[in-house]
Each structure stands twice: as structure tokens, then as C-alpha cells.
Design an enzyme around this catalytic site. Sequence first.
Site, PDB file in Angstrom:
ATOM      1  N   SER A 132       0.862  -1.172   0.000  1.00 55.43           N
ATOM      2  CA  SER A 132       0.000   0.000   0.000  1.00 55.43           C
ATOM      3  C   SER A 132       0.901   1.224   0.000  1.00 55.43           C
ATOM      4  CB  SER A 132      -0.923  -0.069   1.219  1.00 55.43           C
ATOM      5  OG  SER A 132      -1.644   1.111   1.381  1.00 55.43           O
ATOM      6  N   TYR A 146      -4.060   8.307  -7.296  1.00 53.14           N
ATOM      7  CA  TYR A 146      -3.127   7.368  -6.654  1.00 53.14           C
ATOM      8  C   TYR A 146      -3.632   7.029  -5.246  1.00 53.14           C
ATOM      9  CZ  TYR A 146       1.101   5.426  -4.564  1.00 53.14           C
ATOM     10  OH  TYR A 146       1.990   4.604  -3.911  1.00 53.14           O
ATOM     11  N   LYS A 150      -4.737   3.343  -3.396  1.00 55.87           N
ATOM     12  CA  LYS A 150      -4.116   2.749  -2.202  1.00 55.87           C
ATOM     13  C   LYS A 150      -5.132   2.633  -1.046  1.00 55.87           C
ATOM     14  CE  LYS A 150      -0.009   1.972  -3.956  1.00 55.87           C
ATOM     15  NZ  LYS A 150       0.486   0.608  -4.189  1.00 55.87           N
TER      16      LYS A 150
HETATM   17  N1  LIG Z   1       8.752   4.753  -3.784  1.00 56.19           N
HETATM   18  C1  LIG Z   1       7.873   5.242  -2.926  1.00 56.19           C
HETATM   19  O1  LIG Z   1       8.054   6.326  -2.360  1.00 56.19           O
HETATM   20  C2  LIG Z   1       6.636   4.447  -2.593  1.00 56.19           C
HETATM   21  C3  LIG Z   1       5.898   4.843  -1.464  1.00 56.19           C
HETATM   22  C4  LIG Z   1       4.744   4.139  -1.144  1.00 56.19           C
HETATM   23  C5  LIG Z   1       4.344   3.055  -1.916  1.00 56.19           C
HETATM   24  N2  LIG Z   1       5.087   2.689  -3.003  1.00 56.19           N
HETATM   25  C6  LIG Z   1       4.618   1.545  -3.784  1.00 56.19           C
HETATM   26  O2  LIG Z   1       5.672   0.616  -3.937  1.00 56.19           O
HETATM   27  C7  LIG Z   1       5.428  -0.190  -5.096  1.00 56.19           C
HETATM   28  C8  LIG Z   1       6.713  -0.334  -5.891  1.00 56.19           C
HETATM   29  O3  LIG Z   1       7.135   0.921  -6.361  1.00 56.19           O
HETATM   30  P1  LIG Z   1       8.667   1.395  -6.333  1.00 56.19           P
HETATM   31  O4  LIG Z   1       8.754   2.543  -5.414  1.00 56.19           O
HETATM   32  O5  LIG Z   1       9.579   0.258  -6.133  1.00 56.19           O
HETATM   33  O6  LIG Z   1       8.794   2.015  -7.807  1.00 56.19           O
HETATM   34  P2  LIG Z   1       9.471   1.429  -9.142  1.00 56.19           P
HETATM   35  O7  LIG Z   1      10.930   1.237  -8.926  1.00 56.19           O
HETATM   36  O8  LIG Z   1       9.037   2.347 -10.211  1.00 56.19           O
HETATM   37  O9  LIG Z   1       8.808   0.005  -9.325  1.00 56.19           O
HETATM   38  C9  LIG Z   1       7.516  -0.175  -9.836  1.00 56.19           C
HETATM   39  C10 LIG Z   1       7.446  -1.547 -10.441  1.00 56.19           C
HETATM   40  O10 LIG Z   1       6.095  -1.827 -10.821  1.00 56.19           O
HETATM   41  C11 LIG Z   1       6.162  -2.434 -12.092  1.00 56.19           C
HETATM   42  N3  LIG Z   1       4.918  -2.366 -12.834  1.00 56.19           N
HETATM   43  C12 LIG Z   1       4.223  -1.286 -13.243  1.00 56.19           C
HETATM   44  N4  LIG Z   1       3.129  -1.665 -13.929  1.00 56.19           N
HETATM   45  C13 LIG Z   1       3.152  -3.019 -13.957  1.00 56.19           C
HETATM   46  C14 LIG Z   1       2.300  -4.007 -14.513  1.00 56.19           C
HETATM   47  N5  LIG Z   1       1.205  -3.683 -15.225  1.00 56.19           N
HETATM   48  N6  LIG Z   1       2.616  -5.332 -14.329  1.00 56.19           N
HETATM   49  C15 LIG Z   1       3.718  -5.673 -13.633  1.00 56.19           C
HETATM   50  N7  LIG Z   1       4.585  -4.781 -13.103  1.00 56.19           N
HETATM   51  C16 LIG Z   1       4.292  -3.469 -13.265  1.00 56.19           C
HETATM   52  C17 LIG Z   1       7.304  -1.733 -12.812  1.00 56.19           C
HETATM   53  O11 LIG Z   1       7.699  -2.533 -13.907  1.00 56.19           O
HETATM   54  P3  LIG Z   1       8.414  -2.010 -15.254  1.00 56.19           P
HETATM   55  O12 LIG Z   1       9.898  -2.091 -14.988  1.00 56.19           O
HETATM   56  O13 LIG Z   1       7.961  -2.949 -16.303  1.00 56.19           O
HETATM   57  O14 LIG Z   1       7.942  -0.598 -15.476  1.00 56.19           O
HETATM   58  C18 LIG Z   1       8.320  -1.688 -11.675  1.00 56.19           C
HETATM   59  O15 LIG Z   1       8.998  -2.918 -11.560  1.00 56.19           O
HETATM   60  C19 LIG Z   1       4.277   0.481  -5.857  1.00 56.19           C
HETATM   61  O16 LIG Z   1       3.081  -0.239  -5.604  1.00 56.19           O
HETATM   62  C20 LIG Z   1       4.198   1.863  -5.208  1.00 56.19           C
HETATM   63  O17 LIG Z   1       2.900   2.400  -5.259  1.00 56.19           O
HETATM   64  C21 LIG Z   1       6.226   3.358  -3.359  1.00 56.19           C
END
Ligand SMILES: NC(=O)c1ccc[n+]([C@@H]2O[C@H](COP(=O)([O-])OP(=O)(O)OC[C@H]3O[C@@H](n4cnc5c(N)ncnc54)[C@H](OP(=O)(O)O)[C@@H]3O)[C@@H](O)[C@H]2O)c1
Length: 269
Positions: A132, A146, A150
Site C-alpha cells: 500500500s 493514486y 491505495k
Molecule cells: N517509492 C515510494 O516512495 C513508494 C511509497 C509508497 C508506496 N510505493 C509503492 O511501492 C510499489 C513499488 O514501487 P517502487 O517505489 O519500487 O517504484 P518502481 O521502482 O518504479 O517500481 C515499480 C514496479 O512496478 C512495475 N509495474 C508497473 N506496472 C506493472 C504491470 N502492469 N505489471 C507488472 N509490473 C508493473 C514496474 O515494472 P516495469 O519495470 O515494467 O515498469 C516496476 O517494476 C508500488 O506499488 C508503489 O505504489 C512506493
Amino acid sequence: MERVILITGASSGIGKETAKLFQTKNWKVAATMRSPENSEDLSKIADVGCFRLDVTDPGTIKTAIAEVLEKFGAIDAVVNNAGYGLLGPFEAATQEQTERQFQTNVLGLFNVCREIIPYFRDQKGGTIVNISSLGGRVAFPFSSLYTSTKFAVEGFSESLQYELEPFNIRVKLIEPGPIKTDFYGRSQDVARREGLAVYDHRLEPFLEFMEKGGNDAPDGSVVAAAIYDAVTDGTRKLRYPVNTKGLLGLRGLLPDSLFFPLVKRIFLK
Ligand SMILES: NC(=O)c1ccc[n+]([C@@H]2O[C@H](COP(=O)([O-])OP(=O)(O)OC[C@H]3O[C@@H](n4cnc5c(N)ncnc54)[C@H](OP(=O)(O)O)[C@@H]3O)[C@@H](O)[C@H]2O)c1
């Protein structure tokens, strides 16, 4: 005992760090992603397999699960991590941007759960970890779409844990605040519309603030550690906040009349 974890969106950020951490803890890791051909570094690590899985394409979920079972023999935990953020004024987001945000963050996560729950029921156990966000508990400006994805993940998971408890299936929610990943770069979508400049004087500083917050944040390994805790702590605890900067505590303590001005002061300079 050997255990197996399947992670979605493992090509970068939190998903990739989680794959690496579980491998060091002697788990077999199914790192799933849209383009496994670009993930040579992960696929070279022993006990890590890369599989193609797009959460918006149910066929790829079925195939990936079958391939993982063939390679590793079981799945003990699933991390629903794939997701991205659509920011900007709600009225600037197109129908297509809106649908893609929900198809990925909400319906995509549902798609994976729909496939894995019957398997976990037959196996008489398993853990579902849903990623989340702090934004799943607290709403920020210019994040209405967004945030609503969540909030949906939060409500879904809280309800699901009741109905899956009799089958020894645990449901966990990870709630990260800012984490330095591609979330603030290539994964981010911003809703803008030509001729709709009335929001710009507040939107641009907000986007700069978010980018800076992402750059100054800890990397995905802190979230991976929380996911490891959630999978292995043997409890039915639901929520695992990470780097939420005291905002969750304040949200619980302060009435709206004090909390909303605080959010404005932080996010809308
Ligand atoms: N970073 C933050 O500050 C933060 C804070 C709170 C929550 N989150 C959550 O953490 C999770 C991971 O994000 P992250 O921060 O690690 O960012 P990230 O490095 O951009 O990773 C996002 C991942 O999701 C994949 N993705 C997107 N659409 C997809 C689909 N249709 N099918 C399969 N994979 C898909 C991307 O794949 P591709 O390589 O193919 O694009 C990438 O591997 C997300 O759910 C995000 O909402 C992040």
C-alpha cells in the site's frame, strides 16, 4: 525448510530489493516483471528465477504461477508490489490515465489474488503481502487517483484477512512513506491538460517537493526488511508502516481541523 516467494514488479525499486533480501535468507525467489529480458542481473543470482507477469494481463499471471510451481515446486508468499503513481489535478487526468492507474494498482492486485488464493487454500496456508502506501492512510494534494487506489488496497486487504483466516492465509499491508526508487522518475505519470494552467502555481512546487522527498529518502531495502518481517513474524498483524515520518501518528491524534492545515503547510508551499 525451503520456501518460495513470488514478487510482482521486481524489475526495480522495492520489488528488486525484496527479491535480493529473500534470496540472502535462503528463500527461492520468483522475481516477476513485465520484461524479464531486461533483468539479467537478477536472473544471474542463484535461486532467483525471472518470470514474465503483467498484472493487467490475467493470462500472464496464470502462466507465471504455473512456471514458478514447475521450477520451485510451491509458493509460500506473494508480494503484490507492482504499481505506480499518477499525480496532478484530478480534472486534468484523462479517462485512459485514470483507468490505467486503477487497472494496475487495484485490479492488477486483485487479479493476482484471484489466482493465488485457491492455490493457498489447497496448500492450507500462505501469505499475501500487499504494498500500500502512507498514501493509503492519509490523502495528500494532487494525488487523488493514486491515493484512492491505495485506499482501495487498504480496505480490500483489511476485509480479506477476515475471510482467509480460517484457511491459514495471512494478509499483510506494507505502508511506505517516501522511498528512493523509480517511482519518482520513469514510473511516475503526471496529469496535465493544455489550457488548464490554474493549478500550475501550486502543482509545480508540489511536484518539486515530491521529487526532492524521493531523492532524499532511504532506498527500497528498508521496505524489503519490513516485508521480510511481515512474511516471517508468525503473527496476524496487518499493517507495517515504513518511513512514514510521524504523519500516521499525527493523523490518529489530530482532528481534521488541525491535520489538514498541517498537510497544506508541508505539501503546498
Ligand atoms: N517509492 C515510494 O516512495 C513508494 C511509497 C509508497 C508506496 N510505493 C509503492 O511501492 C510499489 C513499488 O514501487 P517502487 O517505489 O519500487 O517504484 P518502481 O521502482 O518504479 O517500481 C515499480 C514496479 O512496478 C512495475 N509495474 C508497473 N506496472 C506493472 C504491470 N502492469 N505489471 C507488472 N509490473 C508493473 C514496474 O515494472 P516495469 O519495470 O515494467 O515498469 C516496476 O517494476 C508500488 O506499488 C508503489 O505504489 C512506493
